[in-house]
Design an enzyme around this catalytic site. Structure first.
Site, PDB file in Angstrom:
ATOM      1  N   SER A  35     -11.262  -4.325   2.949  1.00  0.00           N
ATOM      2  CA  SER A  35     -10.018  -3.638   2.621  1.00  0.00           C
ATOM      3  C   SER A  35      -9.181  -3.394   3.874  1.00  0.00           C
ATOM      4  CB  SER A  35     -10.326  -2.309   1.927  1.00  0.00           C
ATOM      5  OG  SER A  35      -9.136  -1.722   1.476  1.00  0.00           O
ATOM      6  N   SER A  90      -5.109  -0.416  -2.633  1.00  0.00           N
ATOM      7  CA  SER A  90      -5.541   0.924  -2.284  1.00  0.00           C
ATOM      8  C   SER A  90      -6.713   0.791  -1.322  1.00  0.00           C
ATOM      9  CB  SER A  90      -5.941   1.700  -3.541  1.00  0.00           C
ATOM     10  OG  SER A  90      -5.974   3.079  -3.237  1.00  0.00           O
ATOM     11  N   GLU A  91      -6.691   1.539  -0.221  1.00  0.00           N
ATOM     12  CA  GLU A  91      -7.597   1.231   0.883  1.00  0.00           C
ATOM     13  C   GLU A  91      -9.070   1.483   0.571  1.00  0.00           C
ATOM     14  OE1 GLU A  91      -4.904   3.192   0.961  1.00  0.00           O
ATOM     15  OE2 GLU A  91      -5.051   4.748   2.498  1.00  0.00           O
ATOM     16  N   ASN A  92      -9.360   2.204  -0.491  1.00  0.00           N
ATOM     17  CA  ASN A  92     -10.771   2.385  -0.842  1.00  0.00           C
ATOM     18  C   ASN A  92     -11.385   1.101  -1.415  1.00  0.00           C
ATOM     19  OD1 ASN A  92      -8.923   3.121  -2.957  1.00  0.00           O
ATOM     20  ND2 ASN A  92     -10.661   3.774  -4.172  1.00  0.00           N
ATOM     21  N   ASN A 108       0.854  -1.183   0.000  1.00  0.00           N
ATOM     22  CA  ASN A 108       0.000   0.000   0.000  1.00  0.00           C
ATOM     23  C   ASN A 108       0.890   1.234   0.000  1.00  0.00           C
ATOM     24  OD1 ASN A 108      -1.430   2.333   1.365  1.00  0.00           O
ATOM     25  ND2 ASN A 108      -3.145   0.929   1.109  1.00  0.00           N
TER      26      ASN A 108
END
Lengths: 223, 221
Positions: free
Chosen positions: B89, B47-49, B24
């Site tokens: 996530s 990607s944390e979304n 990340n």
């Protein structure tokens, strides 16, 4: 016959009362239920507590709701952005209460509400200012912070396709908070690009089963 | 001494990310690392979304508002990539499934404390995003930052004066001057830029450093 599809955005949000807590889907613009936001602005409910990752971008969606002075409190992880001017103004004027929550803790608090979890211990934020005043516990060799679920009266989310039983699919990263928010509210309202007949959604691909959804409203491709 | 520019720091970080790693990259400076992953090395960007397998920037005109990264910039998806909701996530993050995260920082302390979300200024609007989750969750937390502030103070400090993002969470620091490991025995210099001596780095840094095994002041790529 179960039919969760409602005819209009106005009808979908008509019963939202002043003082409601509302989960609002979206990460920035992706997944933001802008058509439902516009309907909520026209409907006029005030003193709302809203939950979203951000605090509105530009002049549409959640930003417009804040601009319309309908929000009393916002629970989010990342309010400050280059285009968060409606929030910035209201916050600096003291018109808006902010509860800042780490993003993963925000997601898990919502998930926990939907899953019937009373509270949970997370390592996130231990030893920081965002854990001040919270119960902590050492479990094994790590320190954890006790966090509580976020239940809501409504969830307003954007999905891609939906059917009359409320089954939903999403589109790419617009999925973000939609599935967990749908599970955490008494009444989940989904705006969808397209409504389809029962059986047209591949059951293997349904992301939000209809049990979590009360109303589906079609907006078409542009909203 | 030859300070590294942002892209050189990013390339130096990229060099240490192994084949097969799940990574990340924080918003801002760390996103540059993606451009420097050596060709042929398969690294999966998270990607944390809610996306694994983030690809390069789309061609102009090919952006899709539904396909963005954590910085809300349009991205593409690699073949084999996947989408998932936010709780999943962050399960990947908090559940220690990510091999590496690269974060920017205001300050890192000698014990690995990280400060990168809030200046502490009373009029600042705070925003934290996923930084606190990444700090406690990734197996390796790398920080990428300028070594010194604009006024010449070391950003590597005895104790962070800015509010903490995470306690004792940083494993390695990449700056425009050096690569430094945070170890139980203190800060160990792994690498320095060409023309920089250990004594000079120690003087600029202000907190105790030791020479790591690999630190000979060798030129960086």
């Amino acid at each position: 016959m179960i039919n969760k599809i409602v005819a209009s955005l106005e009808e979908a949000v008509a019963d939202i009362a002043d003082g409601s807590t509302i989960l609002i889907g979206g990460f920035g613009g992706a997944g933001m239920p802008s058509a439902l936001m516009s309907a909520l602005i026209a409907q006029g409910a005030r003193e709302l507590t809203v939950v979203n990752n951000n605090a509105g971008n530009g002049d549409t969606g959640l930003a417009a709701l804040i601009g319309a002075k309908q929000v009393r409190k916002i629970i989010c992880s990342f309010p400050r952005q280059a285009d968060s001017w409606h929030f910035d103004k209201a916050y600096r004027a003291g018109e808006l209460e902010l509860e800042l929550v780490p993003q993963g803790t925000l997601a898990e608090r919502i998930r926990a509400a939907g899953a019937g979890i009373g509270a949970f211990f997370t390592p996130t934020a231990y030893g920081t200012r965002l854990a001040e005043g919270k119960e902590t516990r050492r479990i094994g060799d790590r320190d954890y912070v006790l966090e509580h679920p976020i239940h809501a009266d409504y969830a307003l989310i954007k999905a891609d396709r939906g059917d009359r039983w409320g089954n939903l699919t999403y589109r790419m990263t617009a999925r973000n908070f939609g599935p967990i928010m749908a599970s955490a509210a008494n009444c989940t309202i989904a705006q969808v690009r397209e409504t389809v007949e029962l059986g047209q959604l591949d059951p293997e691909a349904v992301v939000t089963p209809g049990i979590f959804v009360k109303r589906v409203v079609k907006t078409g491709a542009t909203a | 001494m030859k300070r590294m520019d942002r892209n050189q720091i990013a390339a130096r970080v990229a060099r240490d990310i192994p084949e097969g790693a799940y990574v990340n990259l924080g918003i801002g400076l760390p996103t540059l690392v993606a451009d420097h992953i050596p060709k042929g090395r398969e690294v999966l960007l998270h990607s944390e979304n809610g996306v694994l397998g983030v690809g390069p920037k789309p061609a102009p005109g090919a952006e899709d508002g539904d396909l963005v990264n954590a910085g809300k910039e349009p991205v593409t998806l690699l073949a084999g990539g996947s989408f998932f909701h936010h709780a999943d996530s962050f399960a990947m993050i908090r559940g220690r499934h990510l091999d590496v995260c690269v974060l920017g920082a205001f300050q890192v302390a000698i014990n690995g404390d990280l400060a990168n979300w809030h200046t502490g200024a009373p009029d600042a609007i705070p925003a934290v995003g996923g930084a606190m989750d990444l700090a406690v969750g990734a197996k390796n937390v790398y920080v990428m930052m300028e070594h010194l502030t604009k006024s010449g103070e070391s950003k590597i400090v005895e104790r962070c004066t800015y509010p903490l993002t995470g306690a004792s969470c940083v494993n390695r620091i990449y700056t425009d001057l050096a690569v430094i490991d945070v170890t139980p025995d203190g800060l160990q210099v792994v690498d320095m830029v060409e023309g920089l001596g250990f004594e000079e780095l120690q003087r600029l840094t202000g907190v105790p450093l030791t020479r790591g095994k690999a630190a000979h002041g060798a030129a960086l790529a």
